[in-house]
Design a protein around this motif. Structure first.
Motif, PDB file in Angstrom:
ATOM      1  N   GLN A 158      49.945  82.520   8.885  1.00 54.73           N
ATOM      2  CA  GLN A 158      48.491  82.505   8.817  1.00 54.73           C
ATOM      3  C   GLN A 158      47.959  82.174   7.438  1.00 54.73           C
ATOM      4  OE1 GLN A 158      47.228  86.249  10.325  1.00 54.73           O
ATOM      5  NE2 GLN A 158      47.662  85.700  12.453  1.00 54.73           N
ATOM      6  N   LYS A 172      39.418  71.573  -1.507  1.00 54.29           N
ATOM      7  CA  LYS A 172      39.529  72.749  -0.649  1.00 54.29           C
ATOM      8  C   LYS A 172      39.628  72.329   0.826  1.00 54.29           C
ATOM      9  CE  LYS A 172      39.431  77.122  -0.810  1.00 54.29           C
ATOM     10  NZ  LYS A 172      40.461  77.702  -1.599  1.00 54.29           N
ATOM     11  N   LEU A 173      38.798  71.370   1.176  1.00 54.34           N
ATOM     12  CA  LEU A 173      38.734  70.971   2.586  1.00 54.34           C
ATOM     13  C   LEU A 173      40.019  70.280   3.035  1.00 54.34           C
ATOM     14  CD1 LEU A 173      35.104  69.593   2.714  1.00 54.34           C
ATOM     15  CD2 LEU A 173      35.964  71.437   4.108  1.00 54.34           C
ATOM     16  N   GLU A 191      43.118  70.650   1.583  1.00 53.35           N
ATOM     17  CA  GLU A 191      44.328  71.205   0.983  1.00 53.35           C
ATOM     18  C   GLU A 191      45.457  71.256   2.017  1.00 53.35           C
ATOM     19  OE1 GLU A 191      43.640  75.074  -0.506  1.00 53.35           O
ATOM     20  OE2 GLU A 191      43.391  75.974   1.469  1.00 53.35           O
ATOM     21  N   LYS A 249      48.885  72.444   3.973  1.00 56.44           N
ATOM     22  CA  LYS A 249      49.329  73.771   4.413  1.00 56.44           C
ATOM     23  C   LYS A 249      50.499  74.247   3.551  1.00 56.44           C
ATOM     24  CE  LYS A 249      48.787  76.540   8.194  1.00 56.44           C
ATOM     25  NZ  LYS A 249      49.325  77.721   8.045  1.00 56.44           N
ATOM     26  N   LYS A 274      46.328  90.772   5.642  1.00 53.58           N
ATOM     27  CA  LYS A 274      45.261  90.139   6.397  1.00 53.58           C
ATOM     28  C   LYS A 274      43.988  90.063   5.576  1.00 53.58           C
ATOM     29  CE  LYS A 274      46.467  91.348  10.884  1.00 53.58           C
ATOM     30  NZ  LYS A 274      46.344  92.472  11.764  1.00 53.58           N
ATOM     31  N   ARG A 288      44.376  87.028   2.393  1.00 51.94           N
ATOM     32  CA  ARG A 288      45.357  86.045   2.790  1.00 51.94           C
ATOM     33  C   ARG A 288      45.690  85.087   1.666  1.00 51.94           C
ATOM     34  NH1 ARG A 288      42.863  85.467   7.641  1.00 51.94           N
ATOM     35  NH2 ARG A 288      43.920  86.997   8.881  1.00 51.94           N
TER      36      ARG A 288
END
Lengths: 597, 818
Positions: free
Chosen positions: B174, B757-758, B760, B762, B801, B804
């Motif tokens: 995640q 940022k948009l 980036e 994984k 969580k 993250r």
């Protein structure tokens, strides 16, 4: 920030109640204001410097602001020895600015911890979208410039100001932008500015074509095509322009060398160039609307509009839809993909004389022979304003800031705020000697170019140009190398012509089946034929196969009917059940009713 | 026989040995004798049967005797003891048999004699202990069963081991971004906070200052408002003061408790009526308070009013109280039979109306005059128009049939008269509603109401609702008694008119229907009348009185318009107006107007505003004179022929387009099929219609309501190639998907950091670094050190969580990854 900027020039003028002054051009002769107005006056120079600074990553505009804040913060920290931040959190963002960059409502995604996966990803994307919008809104801080307007005192009217008044009041470099080209031999003239507002091409009815860097008055080329010329348009860069001549359309380069002769595009009266699609749209006297893909050199589409001679044409810069005006008072909207007009709009009861669409694609102004000028909200196709003029406007033009220029015979009038509000009088007027045939605001400049019988006139219209330019989009100070890069980039980012439509966001939609398609599919499903397998020993004779086929198909049909019946039965039962449920607490006397089943 | 005995010996030994295992050594020593003997027997037996027999016989007998002598009791009682030990001699009384598995030799039978001795105390205690838990190990399980159990146990253990990883795996999955290698030394710079905390004064001066700042009573403290010294001063109050203060506090507390009790009691009251009344009174009080405020503090009052406005706006925007909900619908079904349900539904509607009328009500309160009311109504209209951000002259933006208030004031009959007419209309409406309520089934009602509301939204037609309210509520009536009285006068006069009004309406409907039937192009205009008809019905009178006449030209023209609809071109509306108030032909005109279907006003509705533009002058330039002349001439001609029939043409075109867009019925009828065919045979119409496949109802056109626009309804085929054809997996609806791709990611629309940022990735891997597989040792090193249990891991998961973005770093410390 913007307010700070204003106080330097604009507001100050207001306070002093001086008249005849355009904030941007105003150069106060006295010494006291010269310092404060400096960056207002030397606009082009300053733009250049800003451009350079932009590259180096520092913005001049933000400097004073940050100073201010620092000082304030410093003081705060001195006063209280606690380490509490007097301005906790991030700097606030103006809501209207944020609204400008938020693109509609986002998805509200609820996540259960275990089933996250793609949902979680989408949720983080939503967050990022929001962040991006916030940052974009914050970056508005860098748009320091503000287009000002002329302000009149109580007893005066801006429309009474002549061009000489304005030119006298502004600085030399700005005053030079008001000029007159006397070319009375070959008129009347059509003209066109490049997208960055740097270059101008003019074409006289009698064959004179000239391209020039109008600010420095440097001539690029001057030719006579020895033929009547109807219209002229720059292509994507200032090295090429298209000329609609008596018979065919030609493309010349900036040195006046003929590059192409487009014989398919004959008898063209008006042209429009769609820069993002590399399309040259032409409207001919034979009633044809044609599209030329300039990047490929191919004719993309040709439609017979069936409305006779097409001499009124404009484009919607937002969605690249071409608007045509017709003699029966209608305006039709065209895309190269559909043979019929996308929309048809009855705007006048007489012939339409001119159309203009603003850069945001919100307003369309039309003028007709009936001496009306109408403003439509082109998104909803609804009229907003109707103006009765002293004469039908032969030419209309929108500026980047939303001013509307109208050519009434030999008079140019500019209206401010005439779309959403009712304008009562013109903002500026200018009377020429002769009939006006070409009208366009120069992008990024407070200049209105007017082509007429006697040549070309450049008028100063304070507040007409966009003050903050995006150098990646259109750079008025483009160098040769930048231009070359820009051309390549534009070609790489060319938008396919299929995407032209009333809604430019159509590409982002899921294509849904139309009712006809659904029906067709169903039909196909029904008509699926049974193909009998081959059997041996004489059992595959034609009669047998036919019989077998029929039997099976019959069975299929029965199955379908049975299924349908079953479904209906279920539905009915369910309904009944629901009904019963609803009636559970019905009348007390219901218990005496006869029960079903 | 010997074999049997042998078996017995074996079993015996077995038992002894087992018990020995349980009881450890001492017993073994005790039993050694027997066991050895048995072994000897055994071996002897194995060696040779017959030889050994004679040798052992004597010994064996001795042994048996010895043993039997041990148990005297049994002998005394004469009980027969079955014995399982082997014996070569088979007694004829069957005392001892080899296979009497039923009874076993018990331990105390063997060592019971120890009880009598004083010796072997150690052994005795051990035996006692042993006897306490005489559990015997079960026989080993069958192999597959044992293995199964083993497997399940192993599975459990492994599962536990593996499940330790789940939070880490999930976290990594995640994580927005994973940077490999995950083990990276965290870099931290000392913060100012930590610096401050670790600061220790070193020089004398520093020390002095530190003491002043921290040690003294007068230094300010972080969490307290007062300094220590100040607090002390406060504490030092006199006794009287303290007592009085205490008393006061006690009183307050008592009052508080009383009030709480009262509130609790009131809260428990279930009566709806009580609550209703209470709420009403509260609202009333609030209203009064606002009024009061209006006088004293207008700013605050304005705020209150704004709040009310907001509520009003929300109500208008939402479907609450609009009877569209599940409950309302169910009630609607019930309403047929149930009065209460009906009432509930109506109450809901009333509530919505009340809320939507709130602003006006507020305004109304402040003024009592009727004229005032009138004015305010207009004001509110104007406000609405202003809200929409347009000039009131623009009928597209304001309600379709609303008055142009300014011109009304100038041109229309005096206010009273107008009002009169309006009330007339209101009442007719009321009457009609009542009658319709009787006639119509209730199922139709919601629809009607819905329309009503729509109109309200569109036209801010408030008075209608308010009159209804008046009718329903006596209270309100009392309040506005003056008004009512005034109206009573008119109503007397106008009673007749009411009736005529009703008739008129019916007649109008009739004519409309007729017209629909008779017109060939009923398809086009039919819809407009269908859908707009309601609106017209509702408001016609008003428009006729207030607006229509202003716009309309002379009677003749209107008649002409009725015949040749497009003829009535309205751009040139500046024409002499008919004095409506006195015009006797008013009624007639109305009726005629109702038959007009193509209303050209729908095309050019905006009142043109005049621009002070300067007229062009044409200088005498010889060259162009002919050209200009030509232009001028053409213009003149065009102008002369203006209003030609452009509108008709357009209407016709639109009609055709609509017609073409409609799905068509398919006629599958074949003459003569299943019937007699030929010339002169009449075909049954029913039979014929049975073969017509009805087309589905056409979708509403995009240009519906835009009379001056035709929008091409054909889908753009070319665009389809670029569009997504199927909803991608994981999206619930099309709109959800479309929204998810609404924002651009490129650098042309976003700031550089936003783009980064948009877009980036994984997973990021540092170039030139070795990425080791994740190791449990590293990962759980810390947790072991802390002796963390599963809960601890869970907690960590929660933390992961929450943060993250730090997941990677946190993992990196522990070296965790998938």
């Amino acid at each position: 920030m913007a307010d700070d900027e204003d106080t330097t020039g604009f507001a100050k003028l207001k306070g002093s109640k001086q008249t005849k002054r355009a904030p941007r051009y105003f150069d106060e002769s006295s010494v006291k204001a010269s310092t404060s107005d400096k960056h207002e006056t030397n606009k082009p120079l300053e733009r250049k410097s800003e451009d350079k600074k932009k590259k180096s990553g520092k913005k001049r505009a933000s400097a004073p602001d940050s100073d201010h804040v620092d000082r304030k913060r410093g003081k705060e920290t001195w006063d209280s020895d606690e380490e509490k931040d007097p301005f906790p959190g991030e700097a606030p963002i103006k809501e209207e600015a944020l609204a400008r960059y938020t693109r509609g409502e986002g998805n509200k995604i609820k996540i259960r911890a275990k089933t996250a996966g793609p949902k979680l990803e989408r949720k983080t994307m939503e967050k990022k979208f929001h962040l991006a919008a916030q940052q974009a809104a914050r970056a508005e801080l860098l748009l320091g410039e503000d287009h000002g307007y002329l302000e009149a005192s109580d007893d005066e009217d801006t429309s009474q100001l002549s061009q000489t008044d304005i030119a006298d009041a502004v600085d030399i470099s700005a005053a030079q932008k008001h000029f007159d080209l006397k070319l009375d031999k070959f008129g009347p003239y059509r003209m066109n500015y490049t997208r960055n507002g740097r270059f101008l091409v003019i074409a006289g009815r009698r064959g004179h074509v000239a391209a020039l860097d109008w600010m420095s008055k440097k001539l690029l080329c001057e030719i006579n095509v020895m033929e009547g010329v109807h219209d002229v348009k720059w292509l994507h860069v200032e090295t090429m322009f298209a000329v609609a001549q008596q018979r065919w359309t030609y493309i010349y380069d900036h040195q006046g060398v003929e590059l192409h002769c487009l014989k398919k595009f004959n008898n063209v009266l008006k042209m429009e160039f769609l820069p993002y699609h590399f399309l040259l749209a032409t409207a001919s006297s034979t009633g044809f609307l044609q599209y030329l893909d300039v990047s490929l050199g191919k004719e993309l589409a040709a439609f017979n509009v069936k409305q006779g001679c097409l001499n009124v044409m404009t484009q919607n810069p937002q969605n690249a839809v071409v608007h045509l005006g017709h003699a029966n008072g209608t305006v039709t909207l065209w895309s190269p993909n559909v043979k019929e007009p996308l929309a048809k709009l009855l705007s006048h009861v007489t012939a339409v004389r001119s159309i203009a669409v603003d850069k945001t694609g919100t307003y369309m102004a039309t003028s007709g022979q009936d001496r009306y000028m109408k403003v439509f909200d082109i998104r909803a196709l609804k009229p907003l304003q109707v103006y009765r003029m002293s004469a039908g406007a032969g030419q209309l033009a929108f500026s980047q800031t939303g001013l509307v220029a109208a050519a009434l015979g030999n008079v140019v009038e500019v209206y401010k705020d005439c779309c959403s509000n009712v304008a009562e009088k013109p903002y500026l007027t200018h009377r020429l000697r002769n009939n006006i045939t070409g009208l366009q605001f120069c992008p990024y400049e407070d200049v209105l170019g007017v082509g007429h019988q006697d040549g070309f006139t450049s008028l100063l219209i304070p507040g007409a140009g966009e003050a903050n330019f995006d150098a990646f989009e259109n750079n008025p100070y483009q160098t040769k190398k930048q231009r070359r890069d820009y051309e390549v980039k534009m070609l790489l980012e060319k938008i396919q012509p299929e995407m032209i439509g009333l809604d430019p966001g159509g590409v982002g939609q899921v294509s849904q089946l139309t009712a006809q398609e659904v029906e067709k599919r169903e039909q196909e499903a029904i008509q699926k034929k049974f193909e009998p397998a081959k059997k041996k020993k004489g059992r595959s004779k034609s009669l047998k196969t036919v019989q077998r086929t029929k039997g099976v198909e019959e069975e299929w049909r029965r199955m379908k009917v049975r299924q349908k019946m079953r479904e209906e039965e279920e539905k009915r039962k369910k309904q009944q059940k629901d009904h019963k449920k609803k009636d559970k607490w019905g009348s007390a006397l219901d218990r005496f009713q006869k029960k079903e089943n | 026989m010997t074999v049997l005995r042998l078996l017995n010996i074996h079993t015996f030994c077995d038992i002894v040995q087992r018990s020995a295992i349980m009881a450890d050594d001492p017993v073994r020593t005790l039993l050694a004798v027997n066991a050895d003997q048995a072994d000897e027997d055994d071996s002897a037996l194995v060696l040779s049967d017959d030889e050994a027999e004679s040798d052992n016989e004597g010994q064996h007998r001795n042994l048996l005797d010895a043993i039997s002598s041990l148990d005297k009791k049994s002998r005394i009682k004469g009980k027969v003891i079955q014995r399982s030990e082997p014996s070569l001699q088979v007694s004829p009384f069957d005392i001892s048999s080899g296979d009497n598995g039923g009874s076993r030799v018990h331990l105390n039978e063997l060592v019971g004699s120890l009880r009598n001795t004083n010796q072997f105390s150690k052994v005795k205690t051990q035996i006692r202990k042993m006897q306490g838990r005489q559990k015997v190990i079960d026989a080993p399980l069958v192999k597959p069963q044992a293995e199964r159990i083993e497997r399940s146990l192993a599975y459990k253990a492994t599962k536990k081991e593996v499940s330790r990883w789940t939070p880490i795996v999930r976290q990594n999955r995640q994580a927005a971004q994973l940077v490999f290698p995950l083990q990276q030394e965290p870099v931290s710079l000392p913060t100012t906070d930590s610096m401050v905390k670790s600061f220790k004064p070193s020089t004398d001066l520093e020390r002095e200052i530190f003491e002043v700042l921290h040690g003294s009573k007068f230094a300010e403290r972080r969490d307290h408002e007062l300094t220590e010294a100040e607090e002390e001063a406060l504490r030092a109050m006199s006794l009287d003061e303290a007592l009085s203060r205490r008393k006061e506090l006690q009183k307050m507390r008592a009052l508080q408790s009383y009030h709480a009790a009262k509130c609790a009691r009131e809260k428990k009251i279930k009566s709806k009526k009580y609550h209703r009344v209470k709420k009403r009174s509260r609202l009333h009080a609030e209203k009064l308070a606002i009024e009061e405020l209006h006088k004293t503090n207008p700013e605050l009052a304005l705020e209150e009013i704004r709040k009310a406005e907001k509520l009003h706006a929300e109500e208008r925007a939402s479907l609450r109280h609009k009877n569209t909900g599940k409950w309302a619908r169910s009630k609607m079904v019930m309403a047929k039979f149930d009065d209460e349900a009906r009432q509930a539904v109506q109450e809901q509607l009333e509530k919505s109306r009340e809320l939507t009328n709130q602003i006006r009500a507020l305004q109304q309160d402040s003024s009592s005059d009727d004229d005032q009311e009138e004015r305010e109504e207009e004001e509110s209209e104007e406000a609405v128009v202003m809200e929409m951000g347009v000039d009131d002259k623009n009928p597209w933006m304001r309600s379709a049939l609303k008055i142009n208030s300014k011109s009304d004031q100038k041109d229309d009959p005096p206010v009273e008269e107008k009002q009169q007419l309006r009330t007339d209309e209101e009442e007719t409406e009321q009457v009609e509603e009542v009658t319709s309520g009787e006639k119509d089934t209730i199922e139709e009602q919601p629809q009607q109401k819905h329309i009503d509301e729509k109109e309200e939204l569109e036209e801010v037609k408030v008075e209608n609702a308010s009159t209804k309210k008046r009718r329903r509520r006596n209270k309100k009536k009392k309040e506005g008694e003056n008004e009512v009285e005034e109206k009573a006068d008119w109503s007397d006069v106008l009673k007749d008119e009411k009736k005529t009004g009703k008739k008129r309406k019916r007649r109008r409907k009739k004519t409309e229907v007729d017209a629909k039937k008779s017109r060939p192009d009923g398809g086009v205009m039919g819809r407009t009348t269908d859908e707009a008809g309601e609106v017209q019905d509702f408001d016609d009178d008003e428009t006729m009185l207030e607006e229509g006449l202003e716009r309309r030209k002379t009677l003749e023209e209107v008649e002409a318009a009725a015949k040749i609809p497009a003829d009535a071109e309205t751009l040139s509306t500046q024409q002499p107006k008919v004095d409506q108030a006195t015009n006797p032909s008013l009624q007639k005109q109305r009726e005629i107007v109702k038959e007009v279907h193509i209303n050209p006003e729908k095309f050019f509705t905006i009142q043109p505003s005049k621009l002070k533009s300067s007229a062009p002058t044409y200088l005498d330039v010889d060259d162009n004179i002919d050209m200009i002349d030509f232009d001028q001439q053409r213009e003149n001609i065009e102008e002369a022929f203006a209003n030609d029939d452009v509108v008709t043409e357009f209407v016709e075109e639109k009609r055709k387009a609509e017609e073409a867009g409609k799905p068509k019925d398919i006629d599958l009828f074949m003459p003569g099929w299943g019937n007699w065919g030929g010339v002169g045979v009449k075909v049954n119409r029913k039979k014929r219609t049975r073969f017509i496949k009805r087309a589905p109802p056409p979708k509403p056109r995009q240009d519906w309501g835009l009379h001056h626009v035709i929008i091409n309804e054909d889908k753009d085929v070319h665009l389809k190639t670029h569009q997504v054809r199927q909803l991608p997996k994981g999206f619930g609806s099309i709109s959800e998907f479309e929204r998810s791709i609404r924002a651009p990611l490129g650098k042309d629309w976003n700031t550089p950091s936003a783009v980064a940022k948009l877009t980036e990735p994984k997973v990021v891997t540092r170039a030139g670094t070795i990425i080791e597989p994740i190791s449990g040792e590293e990962t759980f090193k810390k947790s072991k050190g802390k002796k963390m249990d599963l809960e601890g891991i869970n907690e960590e998961r929660e933390g992961g969580k929450k943060d993250r973005r730090n997941g990677g770093k946190r993992n990196s410390k522990k070296g965790g990854s998938e």
